[in-house]
Structure formats: structure tokens, C-alpha cells
Design an enzyme around this catalytic site. Structure first.
Site: not given
Lengths: 527, 527
Positions: A210, A216, A270-271, A357, A388, A503
Site C-alpha cells: 500500500k 520485505e 491489509g488484513r 492484529e 492426530h 520496524k
């Protein structure tokens, strides 16, 4: 409209005084067949195995009313500044339609936002058609056979989970699929692994950030660009292999190093961006425009269902309110997401971001510290695999974890096998049913080690088949549940200040951290 | 040797009375460089950011001594019946060497078990060489290009996590890799998806089930068998595409429908079986025998390191004891596993089974109900991805989650890129360091919403590079940690009675569940 802390509400005091019920005493034939709420997309939310009875639901209804949940949701849809921390509107719902109808016009920065999202949607549809029919090719004039999204967090988890969720369905429906991959981690082994698996010459890379400044993502962008150049294929030109999804004010928006840009804005976190260009571009390229339209329709149905004022007819509201009861009255710290569908293998990871978040906050909307618990820890893996694995603790551990089951009557790929009078799909559903009941009812045994105390509560979302519409509604259900819980806790579910400090310190480390004894000691350790 | 409940130990009472420390007050240059313990395979366990000081460690040492942890571990290694619930020895350590030396002879059912595991290991090595060099081919005489494991739970999660962890390393070292896939879920879409991705004619399938009766695995076996037949390739014969890993008493052991069988036994639990034939067969085929030997050597080093009596020199013991302090004194319900290595993407899922299935127990070894908490909920995703997802809650949520970081100085694939004076690997490590410090120290701010309270504790396991030996040691560290915690809590970490009830009820559902109102109501819902 007032924003109050949960523990100041009269209805919350009432709720706390109600008797704590045992699920094993509640379950009955009538209850199982009646505790069902439609949540859009053909899905149903079943709450028969949750420890609430009529008086609890009434108390929860009062809680939602006193905290004005539907009013707050409507205000959000009308474009009020609900994300107060960042002074922003919250508009992800608008990417899939206008839940309040066409009279509800949202203007921000003098732009009609519904028109803006539609414009992007149409641009994406056109672009995807041209990629899929070979009208737009890579720099060496070959048809794109692969699409790779470069993004992290919300630009990765949601789109990845949705892609995986629809892949088997598309195959089962014999759709033409352009395979998708995802590069997210700054660990160079991530990009390396993906680049070694694909044919770079026929790959289209979608760069998603954005702000256009995510460390990253920009790092992986350069990594991929270099890899394209290093193919040394005659005439290859990296800029013809990239498109961007970004805000129209970011440096990427006007970059000449990408073929095209598709816009998002600051009003979609974002989420919450799976139904924006962040998710729909890659999904449209992979599966085609029509599939994405169905997916958006399902989410829109979910959004409309969440407007219902009667809590017994509003699955997202009910799920949210019961979740707060489990967290703040029964004091369960976790929630497990257990989809009985291999296609939802990464859906729990997406929900981890969405929920943790959004609601992992310790201050209210006014920045005051809270004296009650907010968002739980979420985790989960598909059943039957989880059975399992960690189900042992869920059945016989010392803590109780509320469970959220998800299941579908039919599988996606239309391939199955009949063994000992049942298909694999029937075995899958038999296990799902067995687990709900085993957790709720338990089993006595003279050997304590073989005893199951039961009373381990669960909900179930079910539908006919995990198709695009069902997936959209499932996504919207959880987005709206999380939003409602944020309102109940009186927190801002739409900012994420907790990611900032890391950050800043990471940058300091990269700059040498001179004079900082703690950071330099760790740097020395890992040198 | 005595087995006592944790809350009956004098040293536990002492531990509980110690002051609760704040990590932010503890961290110092000296502490970071000195709080390090070697755990084998070139790995180090750093505990600088955990809320324990000298007196706590002394108290934990006393706790381990009073509960006779090293004695119990030695007894296990000597072949005592530590899995009392199922009346079984616990022998997974022996698959990677004899931690007590060659004088320690383990006999069970009149068999020398060390010799037995070695025999299987050698047989696997021979078989893998022949698969890799094409001496053994599929039914149409083509070299196998792909290996697919069919198994669930311990027959899936560990081997899958180990395969993914070594794949990038093997590529970086230019090893010849035979690609591996895994089919686990009874959801038919799982097998379908894998079969659609591979070339069936050149695929070898490993069927893994100790009992030879696991429903999911046998169902997927039939599914794959049918798919092989349905290729209608001339001369294709399913039996020449299957091998089995099973106990020598199972129906699969002597089946004529598999090419060969490799044996395991009841003394190795599924979740502890990564270093047995369950894991080593697929890893030997994928990467070669030498890689597996290194992996086993790393695990063996870890096992030997865990024998050290001095807790300050025994990382697994220290990690276990501090974990119990965090769980039972500070009352934290969860643990997050945060590997800063994309290769460890499924390692947290494996640890979920290892830890939660082993220690998710509410009764002690004698079947008495416990009045204290046992195993925590585990969850995790690789960093830096998690930073953009659930870290918000970890930083600013209302609950504290102890964190376990894992990181390596070098990446696996030897591909990297320098941007703004740092490589991606350096950025990855900078983020790892930044997060440890951000969680521990926090940051004050006049705006509460931007404030980080800190005091969120973490440990760090680090090494030079994630190679086979490091991976083996990492695996052994966690297996031994879980074992020690089981001893501390006085529970049996080696059975899993909690998985039984679901199996019984699933069978009942498949048989129609006539007369059971609850089950039939859910059946009707999902019909």
C-alpha cells in the site's frame, strides 16, 4: 452513538451473573436442529454446542444493543471515521458492494469511494481477461503461465488462503487455472525457492504494498528483478513482468518499472484487503473474473446478513457476542479454528492475522488502559489432521479451548472413493460430527486416563460445498465477527501500532546500533 | 526413583515464593553474552530474555533434582517402562544412537532393539541408494522421480517438517533431490490435489501406519492405488509403487501388495518417530543416506547434551524447567514458536503435535487428577511473516505469551541480494534481534496506543546454518524438553488416550448411529 468500555455496561454485569452452563446438559435433538443462523453464501452458523441458553442469548442481545453494535456497523458503512487512531474511514465492505444500498454515498478526499473501488475492479477484470487470453504477454511475447504475488502480512495471508481455498474447486469445475505462488518472507530462501520452481520467462509478478515502502516486499522485488535479468534470455525486460497493487500516492503508482498499477487506499487495512485489488487481482488472473464476482457476492451477502438487528438471526453478531462471553466471563484465553476441508489449510493463518492484529489491543479507543481481556490467541489446522496432533490437549488438557468447526457436505474436486460402505467425504464428515459430540459430551471411564470430561464447547459453520460464494461469506463472517468484538471491547480493530517498534529497532540494528549495548550484544551473538 | 506431583515438591514451593522479575530490568550486555548453552549440532540456547536470575535457576536446578529428571531420563534410556499407561518402553532416542554408550543393551520381546533399529536403518540406506540410482524402478521400468508419503499425525507432521527444513539446504549444496509430497487428510481433496500434481508412473508411495489400521491412511492407500490403475498405462502394477513403514506384526508387514516393508515398533510414539523409519525412509530417498546420517548425528548430540546434570549446561533441561515456571508460577497459557527461517515453515505444526499431544494431560502417571496446569497451547509461523500478522497481539495484547525464537546466521540456498547496504539475510536477523528487544524492553509513549509495556519474555535457539546436523539437534532439543516437562508435571508424555473417543464415535456415525439422538441430529444437519 457512544463508545463505552465493556465493564461499564449494565448488560455485562447481568451477563456475568448468569449460571455457567454445561454443554453436555444442553445438547438435544431440538437444539441441534434449531440453533442455526444463515450467514450468506449458503452457509449456516450452528451454535448448539456453545454453553449459552435462552437467557444468555437474551443477555447477549442486550449487550449488543447497549453497546450499539449495529449502529456502529452502520456508521462504519456510512463512512464515519471508525479508525480513530489513524483518523480513517473503514471501507473494506464497499469493495464488495454497498451494504446500505445505492443511496449511501461515501466521499473521501472528494472521491466517490464506491465508484473508485468499482473502477479498480473493472480495470482488474479487463486486465485479467487479457492475461488469461494471451493478449498481454511477457517481454518475450510468451503467454503468462504463472502469477506470483510479492507481499507480506495482509498482502499475503488473505490472498494466499483464498487462492488455496478456491484452487480445488476450480479444478473440480474444470476451470482453466493459472497457477499462483507467493513470496513474502525477507528470508532470501523464500524467494529463492519459489523462483527455482517456476518458469520465470512466463511469470507475471504482482507487487503488493500500500505504502510502496514495505521493506520485505521491496527487497523481494529487487531479488526477483535481478533473477529475471539473470535469466539472460534475449530481449527479457523485467518491467514487462511486474504489475503493482498500491495506493495512488505511493512511489510505485507511477513507476515506469511496472506494466500497470491497480489502486487501493488507506481506508482498507491489509488484513481486510482480500476483497480489494490486493486479493482480487491475483484471484482474477488465476481463476477468471466470474469466480471473483461470485466470491465478492458471497462476502456482500455476509455483510448484509450482519446488519440484522435480531441477534438470533445474525450469525456474525452472535458468534462475536458469545466469543466475548467465552473470553471475558468464562475466561478462556484461546480459540481454535478447525476446518474439515483441506482447501482451508491456510485459512486459520489468515484468521490469526485478522483477529489477533485487529483485537490484540490493551487500550480502548481513547487510549485508556483496559482492565479486561481483549482478543484471544487463535490457532488451527485442518481436520482430520489436527485430530492426530493437538486434539489430545483439547480433549484432555487442563485448559479449555473454545473450538470453531467448519465443514461442507460435498468436497471440491469431485473425486472420491467408496471403502467399507463410505466415501472419504463421508468419513471426513463422520469425524467432524464425532469430534463435536466427543468434545461436548465426553465419556466416563473407571480409568481416569481414558476419561473425557466433556463440556468443551464448539460452534460449527457449514454449507453445501466450498465454492467462491461460500468462501466470500465465510470471510465476511469472520471480518464482521472481529469488528463486532472490537466494538464490544471498545477498541480500535483497524490500526496496528504494535508492529511499529520492531520496524524502528530493525532499522537501528541494520545501521549498526552504535551505543546500544543490548542490541549490539545480540548482533555479536549472531555475527 | 520416585514419581511425585509437581505441587508436592519442596523446591516448587520455594520457586513459587521467588520474586517475579521484569525482563527489561535483567537484560544486559554481560547477560546476553553469557546466558548461552550448547545443545548439540552447533546450536546454542540463549536464555537472556527470560525472567529468571541466579536464584531462580538455582531453584529450578533443585526442582529438577528433587523430581529426579536426569535419573528418569537415564531410566528411559536404559529401557525402563516409562510409558506406564501402555506398558511400553520409550525408545526413540535409540534410533539415533545409544546415548548411554554401547554397554547399555536394551532387550524387548527378546530382541536387541539397538540392533533392530540399526538393521532397519541399513536396509533403508540400501533401498534409498537403489531408488536414487535407478536400480529399483517402478512397474513400467522407469526411474522414480517423486516420492509421496501417505500417513497422518506423527507419520506426516514430523517427516514433512524435516523434509521442508532440509530441502533448501540440499538445493544450496547442489545435492540431487528427489522431490517429496505428503498425503494425510481423509478429505479426498487432499489426495486428489497431490495426484494431480505428480507423474504417477514415476512415483513411489510410502505407506506409513504402525498398526496398519489407521483409517485415513488406508483410505488414501486405496485412493492412490485406484489412481495408479486408472492411469491405464500398459503394464502398470500398483504393488510396484508402494512400500510400507509399519510394525512387523501389522497386516501391512507381509502384504504382497507392497514392494517392501520397513519396520518400526510400539516403543516409538508417532510424534517421536521422525528419526525412525517413519522419517528416515523418505528423507533418505529425497536427499540421500549421508544427509540422514548427519541428521541422526545431530539428534544424538542433542540427546547426549540432555544428559548433563548441571542445568546451566543442559539447554533442554533449562528450557523445560523455565517453561514450567512460566506455565505454573507466572501462569502463561501459551507458547509461540517463531523460527526466523522459511525452511522451518512447518516446524511449529510438528511441535504442536509433539508438545500438545505429549503433555496435554489432566491426570498424572497414576491416573490421579491434577490440580495444576500441564502442557500449554503452542502456535507459530516463521518470522518475518508473523511480524505482519499476530505479533500485534504479542506486543500489545492483554495476555503475555512466552516466545521461542529460532535463527541462523547464514541462509540455506546461498542466494541473496544486497540492497541499501544489507543483504536479505542481514535484514532477517536484524528483525529477529529487534523483536527480542522490542518484546523485552518495550517503549514508553505519551500516547498509550503507541506504548509497548515490554516484559514479554523470549528464548533464542541459534546456530550457523540450518543443516542436517543442526536440524537433528533442534528436533532432539524439543523432544527432550517435552519429556523433561512431562517428568516435572508427573504425567505420561508417551500415550494419547485423548484421541480414542473421536475414533469410536466416528465409526458409530458411519454405522448410522441409530438410536443416538445427538449424533443423528448432526448427521441430518450435514446430509
Amino acid at each position: 452513538m457512544e463508545f463505552k468500555n465493556l465493564d461499564t455496561l449494565t448488560s455485562f454485569s447481568t451477563l456475568k451473573k448468569l449460571p455457567h452452563l454445561q454443554v453436555k446438559d444442553l445438547l438435544s435433538k431440538e437444539r441441534i436442529s434449531s440453533a442455526n443462523v444463515h450467514i450468506g453464501g449458503g452457509l449456516t452458523f450452528n451454535y448448539s454446542a456453545l454453553p449459552v441458553h435462552e437467557e444468555h442469548i437474551k443477555a447477549l442481545a442486550n449487550l449488543c444493543e447497549e453497546q450499539q453494535l449495529i449502529e456502529k456497523y452502520e456508521a462504519l458503512l456510512r463512512g464515519e471515521v471508525i479508525n480513530t487512531g489513524e483518523k480513517r474511514l473503514v471501507l473494506h465492505h464497499l469493495t464488495r458492494g454497498n451494504a446500505l444500498g445505492s443511496d449511501n454515498i461515501i466521499l473521501a478526499d472528494s472521491v466517490n469511494k464506491e465508484a473508485f473501488y468499482k473502477e479498480q475492479k473493472n480495470k482488474i477484470a479487463d486486465f485479467a481477461i487479457k492475461i488469461r487470453n494471451g493478449e498481454i504477454t511477457g517481454s518475450t511475447n510468451k503467454k503468462f503461465t504463472q502469477v506470483v504475488q510479492i507481499g507480506i502480512g495482509g498482502s499475503d495471508l488473505g490472498p494466499r488462503a483464498m487462492y488455496l481455498a478456491l484452487h480445488g474447486w476450480a479444478k473440480g469445475e474444470h476451470k482453466e487455472v493459472i497457477e499462483a505462488s507467493f513470496i513474502s518472507n525477507v528470508d532470501p530462501d523464500d524467494a529463492s525457492a519459489i523462483l527455482n520452481e517456476i518458469d520465470i520467462e512466463t511469470s507475471l509478478f504482482i507487487l503488493v504494498s500500500k505504502s510502496g515502502t514495505t521493506q520485505e516486499t521491496l527487497t523481494n522485488y529487487e531479488f526477483v528483478k535481478q533473477a529475471i535479468t539473470n535469466t539472460h534470455i534475449e530481449g527479457i525486460d523485467p518491467s514487462k513482468h511486474f504489475v503493482a497493487v498500491t495506493s495512488n500516492t505511493s512511489p510505485l503508482a507511477t513507476s515506469k518499472e511496472v506494466m500497470d498499477s491497480f489502486y487501493i487506499d488507506d481506508y482498507i487495512g491489509g488484513r481486510y484487503s482480500s476483497t480489494s485489488a490486493v486479493g482480487t487481482l491475483i484471484l482474477s488472473i488465476a481463476f477468471g473474473k466470474d469466480v471473483v464476482d461470485e466470491f465478492l457476492l458471497g462476502a456482500h451477502q455476509g455483510d448484509k446478513a450482519a446488519l440484522e438487528k435480531d441477534i438470533t438471526k445474525n450469525g456474525a453478531l452472535l458468534d462475536a457476542a458469545i466469543g466475548v462471553y467465552l473470553r471475558n466471563v468464562l475466561e478462556y484465553p484461546n480459540t481454535a479454528i478447525l476446518p474439515y476441508s483441506q482447501a482451508l489449510s491456510r485459512f486459520p493463518a489468515h484468521l490469526q492475522q485478522l483477529d489477533m492484529e485487529s483485537n490484540g489491543k490493551r487500550v480502548n479507543r481513547d487510549g485508556k488502559e483496559l482492565s479486561y481481556s481483549t482478543g484471544p490467541v487463535l490457532f488451527g489446522e485442518p481436520g482430520t489432521n489436527g485430530q492426530h496432533s493437538f486434539y489430545q490437549l483439547l480433549h484432555q488438557g487442563t485448559d479449555i479451548t473454545p473450538l470453531q468447526f467448519i465443514g461442507f457436505k460435498r468436497n471440491q474436486r469431485n473425486q472420491d472413493i467408496l471403502i467399507e460402505n463410505s466415501t472419504s467425504q463421508e468419513k471426513l464428515l463422520a469425524n467432524l460430527i464425532a469430534q463435536i459430540v466427543a468434545f461436548a459430551i465426553g465419556k466416563d471411564d473407571s480409568n481416569n486416563n481414558k476419561k473425557f470430561t466433556g463440556n468443551r464447547c464448539s460452534s460449527l459453520i457449514f454449507g453445501n460445498r466450498l465454492d467462491p460464494r461460500a468462501l466470500g461469506a465465510l470471510l465476511a463472517h469472520y471480518e464482521n465477527k472481529v469488528m463486532f468484538q472490537g466494538f464490544l471491547w471498545n477498541i480500535n480493530s483497524f490500526d496496528q501500532e504494535g508492529v511499529q517498534l520492531g520496524k524502528v529497532l530493525a532499522k537501528k540494528v541494520l545501521d549498526g546500533a552504535e551505543g546500544d549495548d543490548i542490541l549490539t550484544s545480540y548482533i555479536d551473538l549472531l555475527k
